[in-house]
Write a protein that holds these residues in place. Structure first.
Motif, PDB file in Angstrom:
ATOM      1  N   UNK A  98      57.241  51.080  43.091  1.00 31.89           N
ATOM      2  CA  UNK A  98      56.255  50.503  43.990  1.00 31.89           C
ATOM      3  C   UNK A  98      55.308  49.610  43.196  1.00 31.89           C
ATOM      4  N   UNK A  99      55.043  48.412  43.713  1.00 34.85           N
ATOM      5  CA  UNK A  99      54.075  47.526  43.067  1.00 34.85           C
ATOM      6  C   UNK A  99      52.674  48.098  43.167  1.00 34.85           C
ATOM      7  N   UNK A 100      51.817  47.707  42.263  1.00 31.46           N
ATOM      8  CA  UNK A 100      50.442  48.184  42.312  1.00 31.46           C
ATOM      9  C   UNK A 100      49.493  47.027  42.025  1.00 31.46           C
ATOM     10  N   UNK A 101      48.316  47.140  42.572  1.00 35.86           N
ATOM     11  CA  UNK A 101      47.335  46.072  42.438  1.00 35.86           C
ATOM     12  C   UNK A 101      46.670  46.122  41.074  1.00 35.86           C
ATOM     13  N   UNK A 102      46.501  44.953  40.471  1.00 33.17           N
ATOM     14  CA  UNK A 102      45.809  44.871  39.190  1.00 33.17           C
ATOM     15  C   UNK A 102      44.423  44.245  39.354  1.00 33.17           C
ATOM     16  N   UNK A 103      44.034  44.002  40.593  1.00 32.25           N
ATOM     17  CA  UNK A 103      42.703  43.441  40.828  1.00 32.25           C
ATOM     18  C   UNK A 103      42.792  42.066  41.477  1.00 32.25           C
ATOM     19  N   UNK A 104      41.657  41.569  41.894  1.00 34.60           N
ATOM     20  CA  UNK A 104      41.605  40.267  42.547  1.00 34.60           C
ATOM     21  C   UNK A 104      40.736  39.320  41.736  1.00 34.60           C
ATOM     22  N   UNK A 105      40.922  38.041  41.948  1.00 36.13           N
ATOM     23  CA  UNK A 105      40.108  37.046  41.269  1.00 36.13           C
ATOM     24  C   UNK A 105      38.720  36.993  41.910  1.00 36.13           C
ATOM     25  N   UNK A 106      37.703  36.886  41.071  1.00 33.40           N
ATOM     26  CA  UNK A 106      36.337  36.827  41.574  1.00 33.40           C
ATOM     27  C   UNK A 106      36.134  35.493  42.298  1.00 33.40           C
ATOM     28  N   UNK A 107      35.417  35.502  43.431  1.00 35.56           N
ATOM     29  CA  UNK A 107      35.235  34.247  44.181  1.00 35.56           C
ATOM     30  C   UNK A 107      34.592  33.147  43.342  1.00 35.56           C
ATOM     31  N   UNK A 108      33.662  33.499  42.444  1.00 39.18           N
ATOM     32  CA  UNK A 108      33.052  32.476  41.590  1.00 39.18           C
ATOM     33  C   UNK A 108      34.085  31.866  40.651  1.00 39.18           C
ATOM     34  N   UNK A 109      35.004  32.690  40.159  1.00 42.56           N
ATOM     35  CA  UNK A 109      36.063  32.170  39.284  1.00 42.56           C
ATOM     36  C   UNK A 109      36.989  31.231  40.046  1.00 42.56           C
ATOM     37  N   UNK A 110      37.298  31.602  41.294  1.00 43.80           N
ATOM     38  CA  UNK A 110      38.166  30.755  42.108  1.00 43.80           C
ATOM     39  C   UNK A 110      37.536  29.382  42.345  1.00 43.80           C
TER      40      UNK A 110
END
Length: 346
Positions: A98-110
């Motif tokens: 099963x895949x697992x989440x490693x986190x999301x990109x911060x909106x400021x970084x995007x």
């Protein structure tokens, strides 16, 4: 009788043949926990006569050892089976992972990445510098007078004095512009993203640290028209072709003439809302032509070269792009907030 109980439980332990790790755990809970059989027999042993104690003491210790050894053997049996993949009842090892989440990109970084990419297409390079600066690069070289309010304790974080000069947490990334111009020769075409600090009370609309992207273009015969066309292109790329733009006269110590640039509110589309204070317009950046004094301070001939500069807060741009109304969300690391943005799965 205690002897009869020991004999009965001994036969049960010797006959124990577990079929799963669940059976092993049930054995432990029955015999070896603090309220299990072994503990209760030792409690009962305290009530028998001295003669019985001499006989049953050894028997009871051997019983305890038998129970512990049986549990150890059964545990090792199922641990080894799980390691070798023999215990199929514990799970199908042929199933895909099963895949697992490693986190999301911060909106400021995007948003920072998007801004940088837009200006890179126009030939701007990225320049970075120190977050701790001296007075010259943060103030004096940029035409800030000694009595300018920005130098006050209530506006700036002063770190210490070094060789009689103030050392501060930079209040803007303009200090990177100064170092760039001091250490090279025109033409310059660069943007300076980074974190800056202001001594402000933290609220939904302000913070003691935030992020900026500043830009600088210095060359021969650079005009205000060049600045306007660059910023027009930037706004259209970031917010869309239908976005309206207006410039208002303003004042900055390091540019002359200076202006602030507004765009039509992307949230209410100009109709009026809380974000634009019912005006239909939102200010997103300040800009202007580099003051000749700043060029001369950096060793550049202001009679030969001219340039423009601009600066924007990434938080303000992000607010408009994602309709975020509280600046504090950017630095609180609330997973519920951050998980709404671009996520990577591996």
């Amino acid at each position: 009788m205690l002897q009869d109980k020991i004999t009965q439980y001994t036969q049960e332990i010797e006959a124990f043949a577990p079929n799963s790790a669940h059976d092993v755990e049930a054995f432990r809970l029955k015999f070896l926990v603090s309220k299990g059989v072994v503990k209760s027999l030792f409690e009962e042993f305290k009530t028998v006569s001295s003669e019985e104690k001499r006989v049953l003491g050894k028997v009871l210790n051997e019983f305890k050892q038998l129970a512990e050894n049986k549990f150890k053997e059964a545990s090792e049996q199922f641990n080894n089976a799980a390691d070798s993949g023999q215990n199929k009842s514990e799970g199908d090892l042929t199933l895909p992972g099963e895949g697992f989440q490693v986190g999301s990109r911060h909106p400021l970084s995007l948003v920072r990445k998007e801004i940088v990419e837009i200006f890179k297409k126009l030939g701007f390079v990225v320049a970075e510098g120190n977050e701790i600066e001296d007075d010259w690069h943060n103030f004096s070289a940029l035409n800030f007078a000694p009595e300018h309010p920005a130098r006050d304790m209530q506006d700036t974080f002063f770190v210490k004095k070094q060789d009689g000069n103030d050392v501060v947490l930079r209040t803007h990334t303009s200090s990177v512009q100064v170092r760039l111009m001091e250490n090279g020769q025109p033409p310059f075409r660069a943007i300076m993203p980074g974190r800056v600090y202001r001594n402000e009370a933290i609220s939904a609309r302000a913070h003691c640290f935030f992020h900026q992207v500043e830009g600088l273009y210095v060359d021969e015969e650079v005009s205000f028209a060049d600045l306007k066309q660059t910023l027009y292109h930037f706004v259209k790329e970031l917010y869309g072709e239908d976005t309206k733009v207006r410039f208002r006269p303003s004042y900055f110590p390091f540019t002359e003439p200076s202006a602030e640039m507004d765009i039509s509110c992307s949230i209410c589309k100009g109709a009026g809302c809380q974000m634009c204070k019912q005006s239909g317009w939102v200010e997103i950046l300040g800009c202007g032509m580099v003051d000749p004094n700043v060029l001369e301070n950096c060793g550049i001939d202001s009679k030969k070269y001219s340039g423009y500069a601009f600066g924007m807060g990434i938080e303000r741009i992000t607010n408009l792009k994602y309709e975020i109304r509280d600046l504090r969300l950017f630095s609180e690391n609330d997973v519920r907030f951050l998980s709404q943005f671009e996520t990577e799965i591996i």
